[in-house]
Enzyme design. Sequence first.
Site, PDB file in Angstrom:
ATOM      1  N   ASP A 250       0.841  -1.204   0.000  1.00  0.00           N
ATOM      2  CA  ASP A 250       0.000   0.000   0.000  1.00  0.00           C
ATOM      3  C   ASP A 250       0.877   1.255   0.000  1.00  0.00           C
ATOM      4  OD1 ASP A 250      -1.925   1.920   0.262  1.00  0.00           O
ATOM      5  OD2 ASP A 250      -2.512   1.391   2.317  1.00  0.00           O
TER       6      ASP A 250
ATOM      7  N   LYS B  62       1.629   7.946   0.374  1.00  0.00           N
ATOM      8  CA  LYS B  62       2.022   7.960   1.788  1.00  0.00           C
ATOM      9  C   LYS B  62       3.392   8.603   1.935  1.00  0.00           C
ATOM     10  CE  LYS B  62      -0.336   3.747   3.383  1.00  0.00           C
ATOM     11  NZ  LYS B  62      -1.185   4.425   4.381  1.00  0.00           N
TER      12      LYS B  62
ATOM     13  N   ASP C 179      -5.737   6.481  -0.713  1.00  0.00           N
ATOM     14  CA  ASP C 179      -5.121   5.689   0.356  1.00  0.00           C
ATOM     15  C   ASP C 179      -6.163   4.974   1.219  1.00  0.00           C
ATOM     16  OD1 ASP C 179      -3.077   4.587   1.814  1.00  0.00           O
ATOM     17  OD2 ASP C 179      -2.612   6.409   2.954  1.00  0.00           O
TER      18      ASP C 179
ATOM     19  N   GLU D   8      -7.995   2.576   0.478  1.00  0.00           N
ATOM     20  CA  GLU D   8      -8.237   1.569  -0.565  1.00  0.00           C
ATOM     21  C   GLU D   8      -8.774   0.255  -0.009  1.00  0.00           C
ATOM     22  OE1 GLU D   8      -5.452   1.871   0.957  1.00  0.00           O
ATOM     23  OE2 GLU D   8      -4.963  -0.218   1.361  1.00  0.00           O
TER      24      GLU D   8
ATOM     25  N   ARG E 233     -11.126  -0.432   2.165  1.00  0.00           N
ATOM     26  CA  ARG E 233     -12.596  -0.487   2.142  1.00  0.00           C
ATOM     27  C   ARG E 233     -13.118  -0.667   0.721  1.00  0.00           C
ATOM     28  NH1 ARG E 233     -12.742   5.364   4.964  1.00  0.00           N
ATOM     29  NH2 ARG E 233     -10.766   4.555   5.700  1.00  0.00           N
TER      30      ARG E 233
HETATM   31  N1  BES Z   1      -3.306   0.185   5.259  1.00  0.00           N
HETATM   32  C1  BES Z   1      -3.662   1.476   5.719  1.00  0.00           C
HETATM   33  C2  BES Z   1      -3.949   1.507   7.210  1.00  0.00           C
HETATM   34  C3  BES Z   1      -2.753   1.478   8.117  1.00  0.00           C
HETATM   35  C4  BES Z   1      -1.937   2.568   8.246  1.00  0.00           C
HETATM   36  C5  BES Z   1      -2.524   0.372   8.894  1.00  0.00           C
HETATM   37  C6  BES Z   1      -0.875   2.527   9.113  1.00  0.00           C
HETATM   38  C7  BES Z   1      -1.472   0.337   9.783  1.00  0.00           C
HETATM   39  C8  BES Z   1      -0.638   1.425   9.893  1.00  0.00           C
HETATM   40  C9  BES Z   1      -4.915   1.960   5.004  1.00  0.00           C
HETATM   41  O1  BES Z   1      -5.051   1.551   3.696  1.00  0.00           O
HETATM   42  C10 BES Z   1      -4.860   3.447   5.002  1.00  0.00           C
HETATM   43  O2  BES Z   1      -3.977   3.964   4.367  1.00  0.00           O
HETATM   44  N2  BES Z   1      -5.787   4.101   5.694  1.00  0.00           N
HETATM   45  C11 BES Z   1      -5.808   5.503   5.777  1.00  0.00           C
HETATM   46  C12 BES Z   1      -7.235   5.970   5.645  1.00  0.00           C
HETATM   47  C13 BES Z   1      -7.378   7.458   5.488  1.00  0.00           C
HETATM   48  C14 BES Z   1      -6.833   7.896   4.148  1.00  0.00           C
HETATM   49  C15 BES Z   1      -8.838   7.807   5.610  1.00  0.00           C
HETATM   50  C16 BES Z   1      -5.225   5.896   7.126  1.00  0.00           C
HETATM   51  O3  BES Z   1      -5.477   5.210   8.102  1.00  0.00           O
HETATM   52  O4  BES Z   1      -4.479   6.870   7.173  1.00  0.00           O
HETATM   53 ZN    ZN Z   2      -4.112  -0.212   3.196  1.00  0.00          ZN
HETATM   54 MN    MN Z   3      -4.066   2.879   2.359  1.00  0.00          MN
END
Ligand code: BES
Ligand code: ZN
Ligand code: MN
Length: 492
Positions: A267, A274, A344, A346, A348
Amino acid sequence: MEFSITALSPETAKTGCVVVGVHSGKELTPPARRIDQASRGALRKALPDLQEKTGSTLLLRGLPGVAAERVLLVSLGARKDFAAAQFRDAVRGAAAALRELGAKDAALFLVEAKVASQPLHWNARHAVLVLREAFYRFDQMKSQKKDAAPSLEHVVLPLSAKPPLPQALAEASAVADGMALAKTLGNLPPNVCTPAYLADEAKKLARQFKLDVEVLERSDMHKLGMGALLAVTAGSHQPPKLIVLRYQGAAKSAKPIALVGKGITFDTGGISLKPAGEMDEMKFDMSGAGSVLGAIRALAGMKAPVNVVGVIPTCENMPGGQATRPGDIVKTMSGQTVEILNTDAEGRLILCDALEYAGRYNPEVVVDIATLTGACVVALGHIATGLFANDQKLADEIRAAGEDAFDRVWQMPLWEEYQEGLRSNFADFANIGGRPGGAITAASFLARFTRKYRWAHLDIAGTAWKSGREKGSTGRPVPLLVRFALRHAGRK
Ligand code: BES
Ligand code: ZN
Ligand code: MN
């Protein structure tokens, strides 16, 4: 590592190492007392050198009157505080010492230390799991293996082999195998563990355990109208897969438990890129998928009387000329349209199409498992997995299974009011809410695709792996999923 259950006396046991527990205040457990008596007080005499902290150990060699060459003393802490966590810490401490020693076999007498409100087969299960976990290694990518891996080949649990103890051993060994699989898939680098690799792994399991497997390709996703899953994979050169792996351990007519696992093999965030720091850890973003494969391996390995269908949407989330843009609107398989405001978010998106697809298997209940939000880590840290459900009875079952497996969850709300956060001016709804309650808005998004069945969502973002020096997959929540499936089928 083989385990067996045999009634033994600590002083006459013929084994490489006898492991006995001692509570604080020099309170010997019965096996420790027998060693002490046989050795005319040699054990007691050594006690000042054993630290109080639960799991501390002290090795004694060549005690007179004791058949085994080595006796390992393990601190159990105060007797009144001895509960699940202390039992596991004690076994973990013993395991570390046995590894250090390079012992080939041992008799683990501390398995009989009574844990408040737990039956003896709970002790047996957790002893096996903690020992197996302590000996797990991931060194397949190192060119020079450190000295030959220490191996504890045989462990005796000195108990009388009354049911359900043998079954508990078989269960725990299978869970340990499933956890090891989940860990290894998580630990593998993202250039190896691709969506195609996960699909091959599912096919391997299918051959080994006689499971049904089906892998849907991009063209199938198009036909099914999985616009959200396709939007996430758009920037990647790795072909996406939707894996369906089925284990039938109960009557054909019994509805299956569906396990849906997020399988983002890397990701980057996509166009909503990111930051660079720790981005390597996003190889663990397929941990939900790994836990589904691990749980199915465990259930099939122990021939559990349950039906399970695993549904795994897997792809990469990459930027690029073909990548999905913030502002793009896609149509999901359910027919609902989504404005992708942040690429990001993604997980869901791939899950919503997989959850819709899982409905085709007429599931009894559906549980999805996903490293879904950083917000869940902020809320619960690295101890509890976030639990959300549209059915309180199901939530209660999962919570209880988590306590039993010591793979714990904490429930968060899923009230209708949170849906407001997802409003969109242009599509049916957006894929993100604001920063507040980020784990809840993510779950609320999924709730819009799960109205037709009883459903729970596990956010494992904080629990699926460890960072820092100990970086690596934890194999969670395989123990929880297996315990849930077994308890749901009526097993103690
Ligand atoms: N895979 C990540 C969630 C994540 C981030 C898990 C850090 C463990 C550590 C997920 O796909 C993500 O990027 N979520 C975003 C959502 C936001 C853009 C609403 C997040 O948590 O920042
Ligand atoms: Zn993710
Ligand atoms: Mn993500």
